[in-house]
Design a protein around this motif. Structure first.
Motif, short mmCIF file in Angstrom:
data_model
loop_
_atom_site.label_atom_id
_atom_site.label_comp_id
_atom_site.label_asym_id
_atom_site.label_seq_id
_atom_site.Cartn_x
_atom_site.Cartn_y
_atom_site.Cartn_z
N ALA A 251 0.83 -1.20 0.00
CA ALA A 251 0.00 0.00 0.00
C ALA A 251 0.87 1.25 0.00
O ALA A 251 0.58 2.22 -0.72
N LEU A 252 1.93 1.25 0.80
CA LEU A 252 2.85 2.39 0.82
C LEU A 252 3.51 2.58 -0.54
O LEU A 252 3.66 3.72 -1.03
N ALA A 253 3.92 1.49 -1.17
CA ALA A 253 4.59 1.58 -2.47
C ALA A 253 3.66 2.17 -3.52
O ALA A 253 4.06 3.05 -4.30
N ALA A 254 2.41 1.71 -3.55
CA ALA A 254 1.45 2.25 -4.51
C ALA A 254 1.18 3.73 -4.25
O ALA A 254 1.11 4.54 -5.17
N ALA A 255 1.03 4.09 -2.97
CA ALA A 255 0.77 5.49 -2.61
C ALA A 255 1.97 6.37 -2.96
O ALA A 255 1.80 7.51 -3.40
N ASN A 256 3.18 5.85 -2.78
CA ASN A 256 4.38 6.60 -3.18
C ASN A 256 4.38 6.86 -4.69
O ASN A 256 4.77 7.94 -5.14
N ALA A 257 3.96 5.87 -5.46
CA ALA A 257 3.92 6.04 -6.91
C ALA A 257 2.90 7.10 -7.31
O ALA A 257 3.13 7.91 -8.21
N VAL A 258 1.77 7.11 -6.62
CA VAL A 258 0.75 8.12 -6.88
C VAL A 258 1.28 9.51 -6.51
O VAL A 258 1.11 10.47 -7.26
N GLY A 259 1.93 9.61 -5.36
CA GLY A 259 2.50 10.89 -4.95
C GLY A 259 3.54 11.39 -5.93
O GLY A 259 3.62 12.59 -6.21
N ALA A 260 4.35 10.47 -6.47
CA ALA A 260 5.37 10.85 -7.45
C ALA A 260 4.73 11.36 -8.73
O ALA A 260 5.20 12.33 -9.33
N ALA A 261 3.63 10.72 -9.14
CA ALA A 261 2.92 11.19 -10.33
C ALA A 261 2.35 12.59 -10.09
O ALA A 261 2.37 13.44 -10.98
N ALA A 262 1.86 12.82 -8.88
CA ALA A 262 1.25 14.11 -8.55
C ALA A 262 2.28 15.22 -8.48
O ALA A 262 2.02 16.35 -8.92
N VAL A 263 3.45 14.94 -7.93
CA VAL A 263 4.45 15.98 -7.74
C VAL A 263 5.02 16.48 -9.07
O VAL A 263 5.56 17.58 -9.15
N GLY A 264 4.87 15.68 -10.11
CA GLY A 264 5.36 16.08 -11.41
C GLY A 264 4.39 16.95 -12.19
O GLY A 264 4.69 17.38 -13.31
N ASP A 265 3.22 17.23 -11.61
CA ASP A 265 2.21 18.05 -12.27
C ASP A 265 2.05 19.37 -11.51
O ASP A 265 2.11 19.40 -10.28
N SER A 266 1.81 20.44 -12.21
CA SER A 266 1.74 21.75 -11.56
C SER A 266 0.40 21.98 -10.85
O SER A 266 0.27 22.93 -10.08
N SER A 267 -0.58 21.12 -11.06
CA SER A 267 -1.90 21.30 -10.46
C SER A 267 -1.95 20.74 -9.05
O SER A 267 -1.29 19.76 -8.72
N SER A 268 -2.79 21.35 -8.19
CA SER A 268 -3.03 20.81 -6.85
C SER A 268 -3.95 19.60 -6.90
O SER A 268 -4.05 18.84 -5.93
N GLN A 269 -4.66 19.43 -8.02
CA GLN A 269 -5.54 18.28 -8.24
C GLN A 269 -5.16 17.64 -9.57
O GLN A 269 -5.87 17.75 -10.56
N PRO A 270 -4.01 16.97 -9.60
CA PRO A 270 -3.44 16.47 -10.86
C PRO A 270 -4.23 15.31 -11.44
O PRO A 270 -4.90 14.57 -10.73
#
Length: 286
Positions: A251-270
């Protein structure tokens, strides 16, 4: 094969308009910087988490409040377009919550939140089903968060941000608390909590039971565009993954991957892929 629906996720929290100025570096006190780029976009920790949950594939419901102004209408429309049920978002005679954000070229930020309508959020008339998962943050009144915990008979998760002292009753009721490493240090009582997920930015995340580390997952090295929505996407993903039956590490690994995808986008709701995409990607890489 019978398809099992993803557990419902209800978010009780803040809804803000993010007014963001991007500059090469952050200003020092009293300094004026020129050359900024201004953006207005949907935000608020609660709304960010609700939108992330909907985009990841979970059924998402938002409990909150916005003003009767144009900003409130626009934020409601954005959530609904993402698939969030906004039936329990009140329209009140207060300005819609607003966050003033300065972001530098490395993704570091300074934020001032003007809560506005978020200070009026109420649970009057709101019901939680017996099997419903509820996720709160601390950008709304702490007493309201405690009330939400009391009303929840299912799974209750808390993103304890911004950091503050938490009542013992609230901590005892939490099935999961999510914080970053700074918040974990600022809330000593979390060392006694049943289950705490701590994020370490690019260094990954770990899970603690009563202060003892029981799982961890590595982070991802990705270009940083904006860190504001990444933690919220992580929270939604982690709760959905745990409720879908994944073990702590997966679960942590999947959530980390989601967070990494989000941090690469300029939107607060990527934009995000369905949660299954990130689970499969981290399972293969593991």
């Amino acid at each position: 094969m019978t398809e099992h629906p993803r557990p419902a996720l209800t978010i009780v929290g803040s809804i803000n308009l993010d007014i963001t100025a991007t500059t090469e570096r952050l200003p020092t006190p009293g300094e004026t910087l020129g050359g900024g780029v201004l953006r207005r976009q949907p935000g608020g920790k609660g709304a960010n988490q609700a939108v992330a949950a909907a985009r990841l594939g979970g059924s998402s419901r938002m409990v909150g409040a916005v003003g009767t102004d144009g900003d409130g209408a626009a934020l409601l429309a954005a959530m609904e377009a993402a698939g969030v049920d906004t039936t329990d978002v009140a329209r009140v005679d207060e300005p819609t919550g607003t966050a003033l954000i300065n972001v530098d070229s490395h993704g570091e930020n300074q934020i001032v939140v003007c809560p506005g309508a978020n200070g009026t959020v109420s649970l009057d008339g709101v019901e939680f089903a017996a099997d419903e998962t509820v996720l709160c943050q601390l950008e709304i009144d702490l007493d309201l968060v405690v009330e939400a915990a009391r009303k929840t008979s299912g799974y209750f998760a808390l993103n304890a941000a911004p950091a503050m002292a938490l009542p013992a009753e609230l901590l005892e009721r939490c099935d999961l608390v999510i914080v970053n490493e700074t918040e974990y240090a600022l809330i000593p009582a979390l060392a006694e909590a049943k289950l705490v997920a701590v994020t370490y930015g690019g260094d990954g995340a770990a899970m603690f039971e009563h202060g003892v580390k029981v799982a961890e997952a590595a982070g991802f090295s990705v270009p940083v565009a904006n860190t504001i929505g990444a933690g919220d996407a992580f929270c939604a993903a982690l709760v959905l993954a745990l409720r879908a039956g994944l073990g702590y590490g997966a679960a942590l690994a999947a959530a980390n991957a989601v967070g990494a995808a989000a941090v690469g986008d300029s939107s607060s709701q990527p934009p995000l892929e369905p949660l299954a995409h990130y689970i499969a990607a981290t399972t293969v890489s593991a």
